[in-house]
Design a protein around this motif. Structure first.
Motif, PDB file in Angstrom:
ATOM      1  N   ILE A 207       0.808  -1.210   0.000  1.00  0.00           N
ATOM      2  CA  ILE A 207       0.000   0.000   0.000  1.00  0.00           C
ATOM      3  C   ILE A 207       0.852   1.275   0.000  1.00  0.00           C
ATOM      4  O   ILE A 207       0.430   2.325  -0.481  1.00  0.00           O
ATOM      5  CB  ILE A 207      -0.985  -0.012   1.192  1.00  0.00           C
ATOM      6  N   TYR A 208       2.100   1.195   0.533  1.00  0.00           N
ATOM      7  CA  TYR A 208       2.979   2.377   0.578  1.00  0.00           C
ATOM      8  C   TYR A 208       4.017   2.370  -0.550  1.00  0.00           C
ATOM      9  O   TYR A 208       5.000   3.126  -0.487  1.00  0.00           O
ATOM     10  CB  TYR A 208       3.695   2.445   1.928  1.00  0.00           C
ATOM     11  N   GLU A 209       3.800   1.552  -1.533  1.00  0.00           N
ATOM     12  CA  GLU A 209       4.761   1.361  -2.624  1.00  0.00           C
ATOM     13  C   GLU A 209       5.334   2.672  -3.173  1.00  0.00           C
ATOM     14  O   GLU A 209       6.544   2.790  -3.398  1.00  0.00           O
ATOM     15  CB  GLU A 209       4.035   0.581  -3.731  1.00  0.00           C
ATOM     16  N   HIS A 210       4.484   3.652  -3.418  1.00  0.00           N
ATOM     17  CA  HIS A 210       4.942   4.884  -4.069  1.00  0.00           C
ATOM     18  C   HIS A 210       5.515   5.905  -3.086  1.00  0.00           C
ATOM     19  O   HIS A 210       6.196   6.851  -3.508  1.00  0.00           O
ATOM     20  CB  HIS A 210       3.801   5.519  -4.874  1.00  0.00           C
ATOM     21  N   ILE A 211       5.244   5.740  -1.795  1.00  0.00           N
ATOM     22  CA  ILE A 211       5.829   6.651  -0.802  1.00  0.00           C
ATOM     23  C   ILE A 211       7.112   5.988  -0.334  1.00  0.00           C
ATOM     24  O   ILE A 211       7.193   5.343   0.708  1.00  0.00           O
ATOM     25  CB  ILE A 211       4.843   6.923   0.349  1.00  0.00           C
ATOM     26  N   ASN A 212       8.131   6.170  -1.141  1.00  0.00           N
ATOM     27  CA  ASN A 212       9.341   5.343  -1.063  1.00  0.00           C
ATOM     28  C   ASN A 212      10.527   6.215  -1.445  1.00  0.00           C
ATOM     29  O   ASN A 212      10.559   6.778  -2.540  1.00  0.00           O
ATOM     30  CB  ASN A 212       9.171   4.167  -2.032  1.00  0.00           C
ATOM     31  N   PHE A 213      11.468   6.348  -0.524  1.00  0.00           N
ATOM     32  CA  PHE A 213      12.613   7.230  -0.744  1.00  0.00           C
ATOM     33  C   PHE A 213      13.882   6.455  -1.086  1.00  0.00           C
ATOM     34  O   PHE A 213      14.957   7.042  -1.208  1.00  0.00           O
ATOM     35  CB  PHE A 213      12.870   8.083   0.511  1.00  0.00           C
ATOM     36  N   SER A 214      13.772   5.136  -1.227  1.00  0.00           N
ATOM     37  CA  SER A 214      14.956   4.300  -1.435  1.00  0.00           C
ATOM     38  C   SER A 214      15.441   4.325  -2.880  1.00  0.00           C
ATOM     39  O   SER A 214      16.559   3.893  -3.161  1.00  0.00           O
ATOM     40  CB  SER A 214      14.653   2.856  -1.033  1.00  0.00           C
ATOM     41  N   VAL A 236      -5.410   2.689  -3.131  1.00  0.00           N
ATOM     42  CA  VAL A 236      -5.119   4.080  -3.501  1.00  0.00           C
ATOM     43  C   VAL A 236      -5.146   5.031  -2.308  1.00  0.00           C
ATOM     44  O   VAL A 236      -4.927   6.232  -2.474  1.00  0.00           O
ATOM     45  CB  VAL A 236      -6.114   4.565  -4.582  1.00  0.00           C
ATOM     46  N   ALA A 237      -5.387   4.506  -1.107  1.00  0.00           N
ATOM     47  CA  ALA A 237      -5.593   5.383   0.056  1.00  0.00           C
ATOM     48  C   ALA A 237      -4.388   6.261   0.346  1.00  0.00           C
ATOM     49  O   ALA A 237      -4.524   7.475   0.553  1.00  0.00           O
ATOM     50  CB  ALA A 237      -5.932   4.535   1.284  1.00  0.00           C
ATOM     51  N   LYS A 238      -3.198   5.668   0.385  1.00  0.00           N
ATOM     52  CA  LYS A 238      -2.026   6.394   0.872  1.00  0.00           C
ATOM     53  C   LYS A 238      -1.382   7.243  -0.220  1.00  0.00           C
ATOM     54  O   LYS A 238      -1.199   8.452  -0.060  1.00  0.00           O
ATOM     55  CB  LYS A 238      -1.005   5.405   1.443  1.00  0.00           C
ATOM     56  N   ALA A 239      -1.034   6.618  -1.337  1.00  0.00           N
ATOM     57  CA  ALA A 239      -0.289   7.346  -2.367  1.00  0.00           C
ATOM     58  C   ALA A 239      -1.109   8.464  -2.993  1.00  0.00           C
ATOM     59  O   ALA A 239      -0.575   9.523  -3.335  1.00  0.00           O
ATOM     60  CB  ALA A 239       0.188   6.377  -3.448  1.00  0.00           C
ATOM     61  N   PHE A 240      -2.415   8.246  -3.142  1.00  0.00           N
ATOM     62  CA  PHE A 240      -3.255   9.237  -3.820  1.00  0.00           C
ATOM     63  C   PHE A 240      -4.112  10.049  -2.842  1.00  0.00           C
ATOM     64  O   PHE A 240      -5.023  10.748  -3.257  1.00  0.00           O
ATOM     65  CB  PHE A 240      -4.141   8.555  -4.860  1.00  0.00           C
ATOM     66  N   LEU A 290       2.861  11.888  -8.493  1.00  0.00           N
ATOM     67  CA  LEU A 290       2.955  11.907  -7.029  1.00  0.00           C
ATOM     68  C   LEU A 290       4.253  12.526  -6.528  1.00  0.00           C
ATOM     69  O   LEU A 290       4.476  12.594  -5.320  1.00  0.00           O
ATOM     70  CB  LEU A 290       2.840  10.477  -6.485  1.00  0.00           C
ATOM     71  N   ASN A 291       5.104  12.973  -7.438  1.00  0.00           N
ATOM     72  CA  ASN A 291       6.451  13.407  -7.055  1.00  0.00           C
ATOM     73  C   ASN A 291       6.451  14.493  -5.988  1.00  0.00           C
ATOM     74  O   ASN A 291       7.258  14.458  -5.041  1.00  0.00           O
ATOM     75  CB  ASN A 291       7.229  13.887  -8.285  1.00  0.00           C
ATOM     76  N   MET A 293       4.205  15.247  -3.685  1.00  0.00           N
ATOM     77  CA  MET A 293       3.793  14.740  -2.383  1.00  0.00           C
ATOM     78  C   MET A 293       4.891  13.874  -1.771  1.00  0.00           C
ATOM     79  O   MET A 293       5.204  13.997  -0.581  1.00  0.00           O
ATOM     80  CB  MET A 293       2.498  13.937  -2.497  1.00  0.00           C
ATOM     81  N   VAL A 294       5.490  12.998  -2.579  1.00  0.00           N
ATOM     82  CA  VAL A 294       6.545  12.121  -2.077  1.00  0.00           C
ATOM     83  C   VAL A 294       7.737  12.942  -1.598  1.00  0.00           C
ATOM     84  O   VAL A 294       8.335  12.653  -0.552  1.00  0.00           O
ATOM     85  CB  VAL A 294       6.965  11.099  -3.145  1.00  0.00           C
ATOM     86  N   GLN A 295       8.091  13.983  -2.339  1.00  0.00           N
ATOM     87  CA  GLN A 295       9.204  14.839  -1.925  1.00  0.00           C
ATOM     88  C   GLN A 295       8.888  15.547  -0.609  1.00  0.00           C
ATOM     89  O   GLN A 295       9.765  15.686   0.262  1.00  0.00           O
ATOM     90  CB  GLN A 295       9.510  15.877  -3.007  1.00  0.00           C
ATOM     91  N   ALA A 296       7.624  15.967  -0.440  1.00  0.00           N
ATOM     92  CA  ALA A 296       7.235  16.607   0.820  1.00  0.00           C
ATOM     93  C   ALA A 296       7.383  15.629   1.981  1.00  0.00           C
ATOM     94  O   ALA A 296       7.881  15.999   3.065  1.00  0.00           O
ATOM     95  CB  ALA A 296       5.791  17.111   0.726  1.00  0.00           C
ATOM     96  N   PHE A 297       6.992  14.371   1.775  1.00  0.00           N
ATOM     97  CA  PHE A 297       7.158  13.368   2.828  1.00  0.00           C
ATOM     98  C   PHE A 297       8.635  13.106   3.122  1.00  0.00           C
ATOM     99  O   PHE A 297       9.026  12.927   4.278  1.00  0.00           O
ATOM    100  CB  PHE A 297       6.461  12.064   2.444  1.00  0.00           C
ATOM    101  N   LYS A 298       9.451  13.088   2.080  1.00  0.00           N
ATOM    102  CA  LYS A 298      10.887  12.873   2.291  1.00  0.00           C
ATOM    103  C   LYS A 298      11.489  14.022   3.097  1.00  0.00           C
ATOM    104  O   LYS A 298      12.308  13.808   4.008  1.00  0.00           O
ATOM    105  CB  LYS A 298      11.618  12.723   0.967  1.00  0.00           C
ATOM    106  N   ASN A 299      11.085  15.251   2.774  1.00  0.00           N
ATOM    107  CA  ASN A 299      11.579  16.404   3.528  1.00  0.00           C
ATOM    108  C   ASN A 299      11.186  16.301   5.005  1.00  0.00           C
ATOM    109  O   ASN A 299      11.984  16.594   5.900  1.00  0.00           O
ATOM    110  CB  ASN A 299      11.019  17.697   2.940  1.00  0.00           C
ATOM    111  N   ARG A 300       9.964  15.865   5.246  1.00  0.00           N
ATOM    112  CA  ARG A 300       9.507  15.710   6.627  1.00  0.00           C
ATOM    113  C   ARG A 300      10.263  14.577   7.314  1.00  0.00           C
ATOM    114  O   ARG A 300      10.600  14.677   8.499  1.00  0.00           O
ATOM    115  CB  ARG A 300       8.004  15.428   6.656  1.00  0.00           C
ATOM    116  N   ARG A 301      10.494  13.485   6.573  1.00  0.00           N
ATOM    117  CA  ARG A 301      11.269  12.383   7.143  1.00  0.00           C
ATOM    118  C   ARG A 301      12.621  12.877   7.613  1.00  0.00           C
ATOM    119  O   ARG A 301      13.058  12.598   8.737  1.00  0.00           O
ATOM    120  CB  ARG A 301      11.424  11.283   6.088  1.00  0.00           C
ATOM    121  N   ASP A 302      13.294  13.636   6.738  1.00  0.00           N
ATOM    122  CA  ASP A 302      14.619  14.142   7.091  1.00  0.00           C
ATOM    123  C   ASP A 302      14.553  15.073   8.300  1.00  0.00           C
ATOM    124  O   ASP A 302      15.416  15.023   9.195  1.00  0.00           O
ATOM    125  CB  ASP A 302      15.234  14.874   5.893  1.00  0.00           C
ATOM    126  N   LEU A 303      13.531  15.913   8.330  1.00  0.00           N
ATOM    127  CA  LEU A 303      13.345  16.829   9.458  1.00  0.00           C
ATOM    128  C   LEU A 303      13.144  16.045  10.757  1.00  0.00           C
ATOM    129  O   LEU A 303      13.813  16.313  11.771  1.00  0.00           O
ATOM    130  CB  LEU A 303      12.130  17.725   9.195  1.00  0.00           C
TER     131      LEU A 303
END
Length: 395
Positions: A207-214, A236-240, A290-291, A293-303
């Motif tokens: 379900i989190y396939e696209h929210i992936n920073f690897s 589609v709940a998480k990525a979209f 989704l780029n 949104m994914v980048q925003a999550f990555k920025n938050r992860r790093d923070l």
């Protein structure tokens, strides 16, 4: 009154993520300044192109019962998505659309498990796996991991856990709650173990396939020999950012898909018509929509990773996906904080709620009693304030 209710419901645990979210809402209603990091829900809106597809579906009068296993057009779109993103070659007869990925998982457990069948759960696992398996007559077999191993199991651990009663293995990658992502090499090593046991199936929650920073993602079903042994679960709940639309789906061997359709036909029938038409637009869209949104999550992860590292006594892996951190807080067990004795992660999570006004979830809910989970699917300002409060509470 519990004697009036069934043993089944009396033995079922309440979802601790939903319970903590409800408690946080209750405290907010009382006027307390609670920052809730308990629920895994994107704080983005559903993309406009998906909403437009839903509006068109209403105008086109998609208002009648849907096929139990989903509209053919949606199942064809899911097949295209599996081929494009995952190198999985399903046909529409192998796809079942359900009311959220949680129903997909429940269907699988109901049609696959007999009383006493064992299901291996690498811990930490998503909170509902354990109870769904129990509710279906299965026996969860928990395989522990730790922050030192990035919360991943080894082939040796898997081999030791398999018995003649083992029916399935359930895992998520990216993982809720740890954010860990299994590489292709790691999944190939696990697959070699599974393929030695012809009656064991893998349930892969992606379900989190696209929210992936690897930078990479591997579906275990794409590994040689694993396609016919894998049930791939997605939605589609998480990525979209479509949590309220309630659409999940599986790709599976046809006999399993037919069985899931059979049970769904007696329980809920087909999923919502408008949500299904909107999902066609979602799964047909290229992942690069989704780029941002994914980048925003990555920025938050790093923070968040940076802020957590400044909190004494917290041990943390660097999550490569999803939107959670899962720090080990066992350093505080057996200690007294502000007059409150901390026995375990449950106590620590409640301490943070009462002393820092921050809602988290105990790791016990995910099979790891040394950790707590919190979501960073909220604004950077709130995350900074929440971590500041936590640091002050434990200092």
């Amino acid at each position: 009154m519990n004697s009036v209710l069934s043993d089944r419901i009396n033995q079922l645990q309440t979802s601790q993520t939903l319970a903590m979210a409800a408690l946080a809402r209750e405290l907010k209603a009382q006027g307390k300044d609670i920052i809730s990091l308990s629920l895994g829900e994107p704080d983005f809106n559903t993309p406009d192109f998906i909403k437009e597809a839903a509006k068109k579906a209403i105008d086109d009068n998609y208002s009648t019962y849907t096929p139990v296993d989903g509209y053919l057009e949606l199942k064809e779109a899911i097949c295209r998505k599996f081929k494009r993103d995952n190198q999985l070659h399903y046909t529409p007869s192998q796809i079942v659309v359900s009311t959220g990925a949680k129903q997909s998982l429940y269907n699988i457990a109901q049609v696959m498990l007999n009383e006493g069948d064992e299901v291996i759960l690498p811990a930490p696992y998503w909170v509902s796996y354990y109870e769904i398996i129990k509710l279906s007559g299965g026996t969860p077999v928990v395989v522990p991991t730790s922050v030192e191993t990035d919360f991943k199991i080894t082939p040796e651990q898997l081999q030791q856990a398999i018995t003649p009663k083992t029916k399935m293995i359930w895992y998520s990658s990216p993982c809720n709650p740890s954010g860990s992502v299994y590489s292709r090499e790691e999944l190939e090593a696990l697959s070699k173990v599974i393929l030695q046991h012809p009656n064991v199936y893998m349930v892969a929650d992606e379900i989190y396939e696209h929210i992936n920073f690897s930078g990479t993602f591997c579906s275990i079903g794409s590994i040689d020999g694993m396609f016919d042994r894998t049930i791939t679960v997605n939605g589609v709940a998480k990525a979209f950012a479509m949590t309220g639309w309630r659409i999940g789906y599986i790709g599976a061997p046809e006999f399993i898909a037919k069985a899931c359709t059979k049970i769904q036909g007696q329980v809920t029938s087909g999923a919502n018509s408008i949500a299904q038409r909107a999902t066609i637009a979602a799964v047909d869209a290229p992942p690069d929509v989704l780029n941002n949104m994914v980048q925003a999550f990555k920025n938050r992860r790093d923070l968040v990773v940076g802020l957590v590292k400044d909190i004494p006594g917290f041990k943390l892996n660097v999550p490569e996906g999803a939107f959670y951190v899962f720090p080990d807080v066992s350093n505080y067990f057996g200690k007294t904080l502000k007059g409150k004795f901390i026995n375990d992660a449950n106590d620590f999570s409640m301490f943070l709620l009462s002393e820092a006004n921050v809602a988290t979830v105990t790791g016990d809910a995910f099979g790891n009693p040394n950790c707590i989970r919190f979501s960073y699917a909220t604004s950077e300002d709130l995350l900074i304030e929440a971590l500041k409060r936590i640091k002050e509470a434990v200092s």
